[in-house]
Design a protein around this motif. Structure first.
Motif, PDB file in Angstrom:
ATOM      1  N   ALA A   5      50.543  31.161  60.092  1.00 22.28           N
ATOM      2  CA  ALA A   5      51.209  32.392  60.508  1.00 22.28           C
ATOM      3  C   ALA A   5      50.503  33.645  59.966  1.00 22.28           C
ATOM      4  CB  ALA A   5      52.663  32.381  60.047  1.00 22.28           C
ATOM      5  N   GLY A   6      49.497  33.449  59.122  1.00 19.35           N
ATOM      6  CA  GLY A   6      48.771  34.588  58.565  1.00 19.35           C
ATOM      7  C   GLY A   6      49.467  35.223  57.377  1.00 19.35           C
ATOM      8  N   GLU A   7      50.478  34.564  56.838  1.00 18.86           N
ATOM      9  CA  GLU A   7      51.217  35.103  55.692  1.00 18.86           C
ATOM     10  C   GLU A   7      50.521  34.788  54.367  1.00 18.86           C
ATOM     11  OE1 GLU A   7      55.691  35.014  57.503  1.00 18.86           O
ATOM     12  OE2 GLU A   7      54.914  33.175  56.646  1.00 18.86           O
ATOM     13  N   ILE A   8      49.681  33.762  54.372  1.00 22.61           N
ATOM     14  CA  ILE A   8      48.832  33.428  53.232  1.00 22.61           C
ATOM     15  C   ILE A   8      47.413  33.357  53.766  1.00 22.61           C
ATOM     16  CG2 ILE A   8      48.212  31.704  51.503  1.00 22.61           C
ATOM     17  CD1 ILE A   8      51.084  30.811  51.435  1.00 22.61           C
ATOM     18  N   ARG A   9      46.491  33.999  53.042  1.00 22.91           N
ATOM     19  CA  ARG A   9      45.089  33.999  53.472  1.00 22.91           C
ATOM     20  C   ARG A   9      44.216  33.385  52.390  1.00 22.91           C
ATOM     21  NH1 ARG A   9      43.346  39.688  54.336  1.00 22.91           N
ATOM     22  NH2 ARG A   9      44.726  40.056  52.601  1.00 22.91           N
ATOM     23  N   TYR A  10      43.211  32.640  52.818  1.00 27.88           N
ATOM     24  CA  TYR A  10      42.215  32.078  51.917  1.00 27.88           C
ATOM     25  C   TYR A  10      41.071  33.073  51.829  1.00 27.88           C
ATOM     26  CZ  TYR A  10      38.933  28.788  49.863  1.00 27.88           C
ATOM     27  OH  TYR A  10      38.040  28.171  49.031  1.00 27.88           O
ATOM     28  N   ASP A  11      40.674  33.416  50.626  1.00 29.74           N
ATOM     29  CA  ASP A  11      39.693  34.470  50.404  1.00 29.74           C
ATOM     30  C   ASP A  11      38.493  33.898  49.654  1.00 29.74           C
ATOM     31  OD1 ASP A  11      38.703  37.039  50.421  1.00 29.74           O
ATOM     32  OD2 ASP A  11      39.906  37.707  48.721  1.00 29.74           O
ATOM     33  N   ILE A  12      37.304  34.023  50.232  1.00 32.27           N
ATOM     34  CA  ILE A  12      36.067  33.623  49.564  1.00 32.27           C
ATOM     35  C   ILE A  12      35.458  34.884  48.972  1.00 32.27           C
ATOM     36  CG2 ILE A  12      33.789  32.608  49.857  1.00 32.27           C
ATOM     37  CD1 ILE A  12      34.977  31.084  52.277  1.00 32.27           C
ATOM     38  N   ARG A  13      35.347  34.923  47.655  1.00 31.41           N
ATOM     39  CA  ARG A  13      34.918  36.136  46.954  1.00 31.41           C
ATOM     40  C   ARG A  13      33.459  36.026  46.517  1.00 31.41           C
ATOM     41  NH1 ARG A  13      40.337  35.642  43.547  1.00 31.41           N
ATOM     42  NH2 ARG A  13      41.776  36.094  45.232  1.00 31.41           N
ATOM     43  N   MET A  14      32.574  36.150  47.485  1.00 30.45           N
ATOM     44  CA  MET A  14      31.140  36.091  47.213  1.00 30.45           C
ATOM     45  C   MET A  14      30.484  37.364  47.727  1.00 30.45           C
ATOM     46  SD  MET A  14      30.270  32.155  48.175  1.00 30.45           S
ATOM     47  CE  MET A  14      28.619  32.253  47.543  1.00 30.45           C
ATOM     48  N   GLY A  15      29.375  37.725  47.142  1.00 23.89           N
ATOM     49  CA  GLY A  15      28.646  38.899  47.591  1.00 23.89           C
ATOM     50  C   GLY A  15      27.303  38.970  46.898  1.00 23.89           C
ATOM     51  N   THR A  16      26.642  40.087  47.048  1.00 23.51           N
ATOM     52  CA  THR A  16      25.379  40.323  46.355  1.00 23.51           C
ATOM     53  C   THR A  16      25.471  41.645  45.607  1.00 23.51           C
ATOM     54  OG1 THR A  16      24.449  41.378  48.313  1.00 23.51           O
ATOM     55  CG2 THR A  16      23.951  39.051  48.001  1.00 23.51           C
ATOM     56  N   TYR A  17      24.770  41.706  44.495  1.00 26.90           N
ATOM     57  CA  TYR A  17      24.733  42.942  43.722  1.00 26.90           C
ATOM     58  C   TYR A  17      23.983  44.000  44.513  1.00 26.90           C
ATOM     59  CZ  TYR A  17      26.341  40.268  39.691  1.00 26.90           C
ATOM     60  OH  TYR A  17      27.075  39.487  38.848  1.00 26.90           O
ATOM     61  N   GLY A  18      24.521  45.207  44.544  1.00 28.44           N
ATOM     62  CA  GLY A  18      23.917  46.290  45.309  1.00 28.44           C
ATOM     63  C   GLY A  18      22.967  47.158  44.519  1.00 28.44           C
ATOM     64  N   SER A  19      22.987  47.014  43.191  1.00 30.23           N
ATOM     65  CA  SER A  19      22.102  47.838  42.360  1.00 30.23           C
ATOM     66  C   SER A  19      21.922  47.177  41.000  1.00 30.23           C
ATOM     67  CB  SER A  19      22.707  49.237  42.184  1.00 30.23           C
ATOM     68  OG  SER A  19      23.949  49.154  41.517  1.00 30.23           O
ATOM     69  N   GLY A  20      21.106  47.783  40.185  1.00 27.77           N
ATOM     70  CA  GLY A  20      20.883  47.296  38.824  1.00 27.77           C
ATOM     71  C   GLY A  20      19.891  46.154  38.764  1.00 27.77           C
ATOM     72  N   LYS A  21      19.792  45.541  37.580  1.00 32.56           N
ATOM     73  CA  LYS A  21      18.788  44.492  37.358  1.00 32.56           C
ATOM     74  C   LYS A  21      19.027  43.255  38.209  1.00 32.56           C
ATOM     75  CE  LYS A  21      21.100  42.253  33.505  1.00 32.56           C
ATOM     76  NZ  LYS A  21      20.948  41.683  32.189  1.00 32.56           N
TER      77      LYS A  21
END
Length: 51
Positions: A5-21
């Protein structure tokens, strides 16, 4: 079901660093479920509100 029903969502929390070392390197904060506070009451048959 609350997921369907879209009342609970599964979230994948991945990304890439945008700045710095670590710029361009991936980072993973794990995965999780998101639910609005107003829908929490739907998860359990019995509940108690604590002030």
């Amino acid at each position: 079901m609350m997921v369907d029903a879209g009342e609970i969502r599964y979230d994948i929390r991945m990304g890439t660093y945008g700045s710095g070392k670590n710029m361009g390197k991936p980072h993973d904060h794990g995965s999780g479920f998101r639910i609005k506070e107003s829908n929490l009451i739907k998860l359990y048959r019995l509940h108690e509100i604590v002030n």
